[in-house]
Design an enzyme around this catalytic site. Sequence first.
Site, mmCIF file in Angstrom:
data_model
loop_
_atom_site.group_PDB
_atom_site.id
_atom_site.type_symbol
_atom_site.label_atom_id
_atom_site.label_comp_id
_atom_site.label_asym_id
_atom_site.label_seq_id
_atom_site.Cartn_x
_atom_site.Cartn_y
_atom_site.Cartn_z
ATOM 1 N N PHE A 232 -8.298 22.372 2.263
ATOM 2 C CA PHE A 232 -9.478 21.559 1.928
ATOM 3 C C PHE A 232 -10.344 22.181 0.841
ATOM 4 O O PHE A 232 -11.533 21.885 0.741
ATOM 5 C CB PHE A 232 -10.307 21.255 3.190
ATOM 6 C CG PHE A 232 -9.455 20.829 4.351
ATOM 7 C CD1 PHE A 232 -8.725 19.653 4.279
ATOM 8 C CD2 PHE A 232 -9.325 21.619 5.476
ATOM 9 C CE1 PHE A 232 -7.903 19.263 5.325
ATOM 10 C CE2 PHE A 232 -8.500 21.244 6.532
ATOM 11 C CZ PHE A 232 -7.792 20.060 6.449
ATOM 12 N N ARG A 594 0.176 4.153 -7.610
ATOM 13 C CA ARG A 594 1.394 4.092 -6.806
ATOM 14 C C ARG A 594 1.269 4.995 -5.577
ATOM 15 O O ARG A 594 0.925 6.178 -5.713
ATOM 16 C CB ARG A 594 2.590 4.524 -7.651
ATOM 17 C CG ARG A 594 3.861 4.610 -6.826
ATOM 18 C CD ARG A 594 5.083 4.877 -7.679
ATOM 19 N NE ARG A 594 6.218 5.147 -6.805
ATOM 20 C CZ ARG A 594 7.414 5.540 -7.222
ATOM 21 N NH1 ARG A 594 7.642 5.695 -8.510
ATOM 22 N NH2 ARG A 594 8.374 5.765 -6.356
ATOM 23 N N THR A 600 2.494 9.560 4.613
ATOM 24 C CA THR A 600 1.737 10.773 4.305
ATOM 25 C C THR A 600 0.426 10.427 3.584
ATOM 26 O O THR A 600 -0.593 11.086 3.797
ATOM 27 C CB THR A 600 2.580 11.751 3.466
ATOM 28 O OG1 THR A 600 3.061 11.085 2.308
ATOM 29 C CG2 THR A 600 3.758 12.277 4.269
ATOM 30 N N GLN A 604 -3.414 11.299 4.868
ATOM 31 C CA GLN A 604 -4.444 11.987 4.087
ATOM 32 C C GLN A 604 -5.759 11.221 4.100
ATOM 33 O O GLN A 604 -6.828 11.814 4.161
ATOM 34 C CB GLN A 604 -3.977 12.172 2.648
ATOM 35 C CG GLN A 604 -2.923 13.243 2.517
ATOM 36 C CD GLN A 604 -2.752 13.637 1.069
ATOM 37 O OE1 GLN A 604 -3.687 14.111 0.443
ATOM 38 N NE2 GLN A 604 -1.578 13.450 0.539
ATOM 39 N N LYS A 667 -2.053 8.079 -8.833
ATOM 40 C CA LYS A 667 -3.431 8.545 -9.044
ATOM 41 C C LYS A 667 -3.811 9.713 -8.137
ATOM 42 O O LYS A 667 -4.706 10.487 -8.477
ATOM 43 C CB LYS A 667 -4.409 7.390 -8.800
ATOM 44 C CG LYS A 667 -4.439 6.345 -9.914
ATOM 45 C CD LYS A 667 -5.518 5.324 -9.612
ATOM 46 C CE LYS A 667 -5.905 4.537 -10.861
ATOM 47 N NZ LYS A 667 -6.991 3.565 -10.548
ATOM 48 N N GLY A 668 -3.202 9.825 -6.975
ATOM 49 C CA GLY A 668 -3.588 10.881 -6.025
ATOM 50 C C GLY A 668 -4.526 10.335 -4.969
ATOM 51 O O GLY A 668 -5.287 9.402 -5.224
ATOM 52 N N VAL A 669 -4.461 10.923 -3.780
ATOM 53 C CA VAL A 669 -5.213 10.340 -2.673
ATOM 54 C C VAL A 669 -6.141 11.288 -1.914
ATOM 55 O O VAL A 669 -7.115 10.840 -1.312
ATOM 56 C CB VAL A 669 -4.264 9.695 -1.630
ATOM 57 C CG1 VAL A 669 -3.665 8.418 -2.193
ATOM 58 C CG2 VAL A 669 -3.189 10.647 -1.166
ATOM 59 N N GLU A 671 -8.686 13.525 -1.834
ATOM 60 C CA GLU A 671 -10.138 13.678 -1.731
ATOM 61 C C GLU A 671 -10.848 12.335 -1.607
ATOM 62 O O GLU A 671 -11.925 12.233 -1.024
ATOM 63 C CB GLU A 671 -10.683 14.466 -2.941
ATOM 64 C CG GLU A 671 -9.678 15.482 -3.399
ATOM 65 C CD GLU A 671 -10.192 16.840 -3.786
ATOM 66 O OE1 GLU A 671 -11.339 17.182 -3.526
ATOM 67 O OE2 GLU A 671 -9.380 17.579 -4.368
HETATM 68 MO MO1 MOS Z 1 -9.706 20.328 -3.300
HETATM 69 S S1 MOS Z 1 -11.653 20.607 -2.678
HETATM 70 O O1 MOS Z 1 -9.821 20.455 -4.991
HETATM 71 O O2 MOS Z 1 -8.881 21.600 -2.614
#
Ligand code: MOS
Length: 709
Positions: A232, A594, A600, A604, A667-669, A671
């Site tokens: 994290f 995507r 998974t 997240q 794009k990523g998920v 955060e």
């Molecule tokens: Mo994340 S807070 O960039 O590990």
Amino acid sequence: MGPSATRVDGQVKVSGAATYTTDVVLPQQVHAVVVQATVATGRIRHIELAASLAAPGVLGVLTHHNTPALEEVATFPQGPAGQRMAPLQSDVVYFDGQPVAVVIAETRLQAVHAAELVQVDIQPGSHAPSLWTDRPGAAPLSIFGESPDSVRGNPDAALAAAEVRLERRYSTPTEHHHPLEPGATVACWDGDSLTVYDSTQWIFGVREALCVTLGLSQDRVRVQSPFVGGAFGSKGMVWPHVVLTVLAARHVGRPVKLTLDRGQMFTLLGYRSPTIQRLSLGATASGTLTALVHDTTQQTSMFQEFAAGVGFMSRSLYVCPNVAVRHRVLPINAPTPTVMRAPGEAVGSFALETAMDELAVTLSVDPIQLRLRNHAEIDPHSGMPWSSNALRECYLLGADRFGWDARSAAPGSMRDGHLQLGWGVASATYAVNSEPANAWVRLRADGTATVACGTQDLGTGTYTTMAQIAAEALGLPVDHVSAELGDTELPRAPHSGGSQTAASVLPAVWSAAQSVIAQLNSLAQMSAARESPNAILRRHGLAQIEGRSSTPSPGAANRFAMQSFGAQFAEVAVDPDLAQVRVTRFVGVFGAGRIVNQTTARSQMIGGIVGGIGMALLERTVTDPRSGRVVSPNLSAYLVPTQADIPAIDVSFVEEVDPHVNSLGIKGVAELGIVGVAAAIGNAIFHATGRRIRDLPITCDTLLGATHG
Ligand code: MOS
């Protein structure tokens, strides 16, 4: 939208076969324990080691007297921020909890015992107390390479002239990450070659930091981290205990393991800085934003500047013409803060999205309608078009799944028997990040393949998505592909932070697999017959074909503004007598390009929402302002949500094709999931009770003490 392939590392994890750093046992391995300062500032007068050195099993003690001079290094090499303190270099104490000695013994218990026998005599100084004294801060030099201050239009004049004006102060406390696996390092010297196992978000960063600090050459240092038990952000930088483990191993000539205990997680791995945020909104009577001012003060340490982009989302989320965003930091006698899940946005969104709710109440406008009215069609900060933006779809799908239409607007007007019910909403957004990565893919004649990249899997699913993307490119079933990561002997990959792992690593995996296919095709063209890949390999007498990817270009960052978006919906039930708040339902809808693996990715987002529930209602590190010490460094005082605190969480993703972010449209998920959650819950609490709490966490005592409005 990708499939829901199960985790390829699931079996080794549930069977206990996965080797985390804390599980590593090397022949002759011994144990180190950090001794920490017990005052917030001062100078060490004397360290009495006689009792410790005489204790059973003790092999040595490091202090500033016998620690070699280290090169000061930003512990996030070539990165935006870090903790610039080489440990045990002088007698100066900057914070309560600072490492002042390391005890090495045959067993961990012997090291713990001997550490308690070290007597550190410190002449206390006078310390800079805390953020809450509200002293003015200074502008940080930069926030992850961006300017801390930005202005567009004339926000002060627009605010003064606004038909409706709202000026508020919000605050968030110090928070600590608390992954299941604490920080841990094992170091083993073989002559002048060094092998390090570390629980880290960036093995190559650890290698670079160690090489600079200790003056080693990179080809002599190998860092491994095949499994990480959560992070994290807490393991995104290289902290002093990593360097100390390596020094301890050299000092005693044996492999050394150093595992932080839960209490040390409050001082040795960074934290989310507390914030004081002043947020002002100006709007027309019909709810068009005309001014937005977002000023944040956060803290840093006496020896290193760190600041999060708390106000950054306020520049871009809404189409307001007059915006000022400023950040200030105050140095105090505390450890350096660090990134923690959505470092700026998680807390910045609490202020912005609570203020938007307050504005909606003032104007008697539905909070979703207010947000739609101010929707930004392009990025108003950069002036560039969005690579894609599904925020509107997120509100609409979320409202539908949540049943928002049935909401009665007046606070306190919805009930479930004795309980007051409240429904709240907030927006989420997070930057799309990526960095160059490298990978190789090997296809063998037996029809199996291996994909490798020196990245990290923090529990997020990187093993699984690497295998999936390679399998898809090669046309193989996922279970024919094995994935390797977490080793600096593998191709270089970036930091697993900023939600960038999938967007960085998977395009590299894809292109390495494409290279295998290209080689296969050219071999196939030498023969007229249609053949299977294994037949082609066999006919050419090849055991395997290897494809390597160079670093694909990071996308169209200079032509498009790239953000992921989401909408968070919370239902709370509040017991009016006890002021006890329960989150009873939660709906999160996200547009993140995507989605490679539904299972998974969904996990997240659930994790992010759970983190947001913790932020909203539970998490707070209390420091005694007189001593500068964390008052109760344990999980009985620092509350994180348990199963009983968590309702059914409904996560969905909207279909979003983004051709600009990278070759795979990812794009990523990670955060994104936490952003907006605390605001949605606070807004729901207001809707349930008519009580507006502007300081996190929202607990029964603050709720009982709050006045209406
Ligand atoms: Mo994340 S807070 O960039 O590990």
